[in-house]
Design an enzyme around this catalytic site. Structure first.
Site, short mmCIF file in Angstrom:
data_model
loop_
_atom_site.label_atom_id
_atom_site.label_comp_id
_atom_site.label_asym_id
_atom_site.label_seq_id
_atom_site.Cartn_x
_atom_site.Cartn_y
_atom_site.Cartn_z
N TYR A 1 -10.30 63.02 144.41
CA TYR A 1 -10.20 62.44 143.06
C TYR A 1 -11.30 62.96 142.14
O TYR A 1 -11.03 63.42 141.02
CB TYR A 1 -10.26 60.91 143.17
CG TYR A 1 -10.30 60.21 141.84
CD1 TYR A 1 -9.17 60.13 141.03
CD2 TYR A 1 -11.48 59.64 141.36
CE1 TYR A 1 -9.20 59.50 139.80
CE2 TYR A 1 -11.52 59.00 140.14
CZ TYR A 1 -10.38 58.93 139.36
OH TYR A 1 -10.43 58.32 138.14
N TYR B 1 -4.34 54.07 128.90
CA TYR B 1 -4.92 52.83 129.44
C TYR B 1 -4.54 51.64 128.59
O TYR B 1 -3.38 51.49 128.21
CB TYR B 1 -6.44 52.99 129.60
CG TYR B 1 -6.83 54.25 130.30
CD1 TYR B 1 -6.36 54.52 131.59
CD2 TYR B 1 -7.64 55.20 129.69
CE1 TYR B 1 -6.71 55.69 132.25
CE2 TYR B 1 -7.99 56.38 130.35
CZ TYR B 1 -7.52 56.61 131.62
OH TYR B 1 -7.85 57.77 132.27
N LYS C 1 -4.50 63.78 135.98
CA LYS C 1 -3.61 62.87 136.71
C LYS C 1 -2.14 63.17 136.45
O LYS C 1 -1.28 62.83 137.27
CB LYS C 1 -3.95 61.42 136.34
CG LYS C 1 -5.36 61.01 136.76
CD LYS C 1 -5.75 59.65 136.21
CE LYS C 1 -7.21 59.31 136.55
NZ LYS C 1 -7.65 58.03 135.96
N SER D 1 -9.18 62.52 133.30
CA SER D 1 -7.93 61.87 133.70
C SER D 1 -6.67 62.58 133.23
O SER D 1 -5.57 62.22 133.66
CB SER D 1 -7.91 60.42 133.22
OG SER D 1 -8.82 59.63 133.95
N VAL E 1 -11.60 60.87 129.70
CA VAL E 1 -12.87 60.49 129.09
C VAL E 1 -13.74 61.69 128.76
O VAL E 1 -14.81 61.54 128.18
CB VAL E 1 -13.65 59.48 129.96
CG1 VAL E 1 -12.88 58.19 130.10
CG2 VAL E 1 -14.01 60.06 131.32
#
Length: 309
Positions: A191, A243, A67, A64, A261
């Site tokens: 993705y 998060y 992103k 991530s 992760v």
């Protein structure tokens, strides 16, 4: 205040001696194979120094963290129109939660949770085949890092696709609200592949330089994004980058950061340096356990916080 070289070496030595390393992300089978004893850290300063410690040159799946770069690309394509499809608020829920989507009519809370990043992938697909969009993302990351050896780990991408049932659910749910403009499997293909980019701490810190330098590459002086956009990306990293652990990271570390992760974290000290840390074991929020501790210690040692006077 110690020299940065000394501080990084001390942090790396302390992390190497710790046994409470968290748990690797076994729900993605390829990530479950990574040695949890690995630890690397890198700092690239705005004045051009590159300082490394530990396993800083070993590539890992950035997951991530990617992103940040896809958000930057999407803003370059459609600007503030993006915020009609993705929010800018912390989620307070796990990164793969579907609960908020129902209450908020298929609009993801922010671009860093999985649902938000799937919408970003959908934006990047416009006018492209998935392979072309994936190539554009990879070339952009290579450009930022000034390193064309950076690759996508195809085994990790395949592993994510084979086990990504929750992400398929998120994508289909958003499609039902009209917030995906392409078929879910196409957006998910983009993705899964950008999450499977493999980079070392050195490469990741290099790629983040523009965010630490007001949107400009400090090595060339060339603008990547405007200073205002760099600030806004940094603000989202601070408030949403970890998060449902984002508030705690801001409280403890005090700089913008984005986790993945795979155990990586990109940290930005505005006006000073871009940081990258990697330790594969995760805490209960899905963020690198030792990586978060290492950045907290480094920020304290160096007096780095956006809240400092």
């Amino acid at each position: 205040m110690p020299e940065l070289e000394q501080a990084l070496a001390e942090v790396a030595a302390e992390m190497a001696a710790r046994t409470d390393r968290g748990n690797v992300a076994t729900y993605i089978p390829q990530l479950g194979k990574v040695d949890p004893r690995k630890f690397g850290i890198a700092a690239v300063t705005n004045d051009g120094r590159v300082i490394l410690a530990g396993d800083a040159d070993q590539p890992f799946s950035i997951q991530s963290v990617s992103k940040v770069f896809t958000l930057t690309l999407a803003l370059g394509k459609i600007g503030d129109a993006l915020w009609q499809r993705v929010g800018r608020e912390p989620s307070g829920n796990p990164f793969n939660s579907i609960v908020q989507l129902e209450h908020e009519n298929g609009i993801p809370r922010n671009p860093f949770i999985n649902a938000g990043a799937i919408v970003i992938s959908d934006v990047l697909l416009a006018g492209h085949q998935p392979r072309e969009a994936i190539g554009e993302i990879l070339r952009f990351i290579q450009f930022l890092a000034d390193d064309d050896t950076i690759i996508i780990d195809r085994d990790v991408a395949a592993s994510e696709r084979a086990t990504g049932y929750r992400n398929f659910a998120l994508a289909n749910y958003m499609k039902s609200f009209g917030n995906l403009h392409h078929e879910p499997e196409l957006a998910l293909g983009v993705y899964f592949h950008h999450c499977a980019v493999a980079m070392s701490c050195r490469q990741l810190a290099m790629a983040g330089r523009f965010l630490a330098n007001g949107g400009r590459n400090p090595a060339t002086g060339h603008s990547v994004v405007s200073a205002e956009r760099a600030r806004r990306i940094g603000a989202l990293m601070l408030t949403c980058g970890h998060y449902d652990g984002s508030g705690d990271f801001a409280f403890r570390v005090g700089i913008p950061g984005k986790s993945g992760v795979g155990g990586g974290i990109l940290g930005i000290v505005p006006g000073v340096a871009s940081l990258a840390v990697w330790s594969p074991g995760l805490n209960e929020n899905g963020n690198s356990k030792l990586g978060s501790i290492a950045l907290e210690k480094l920020a304290r040692m160096m007096g780095w916080s956006i809240f400092a006077p």
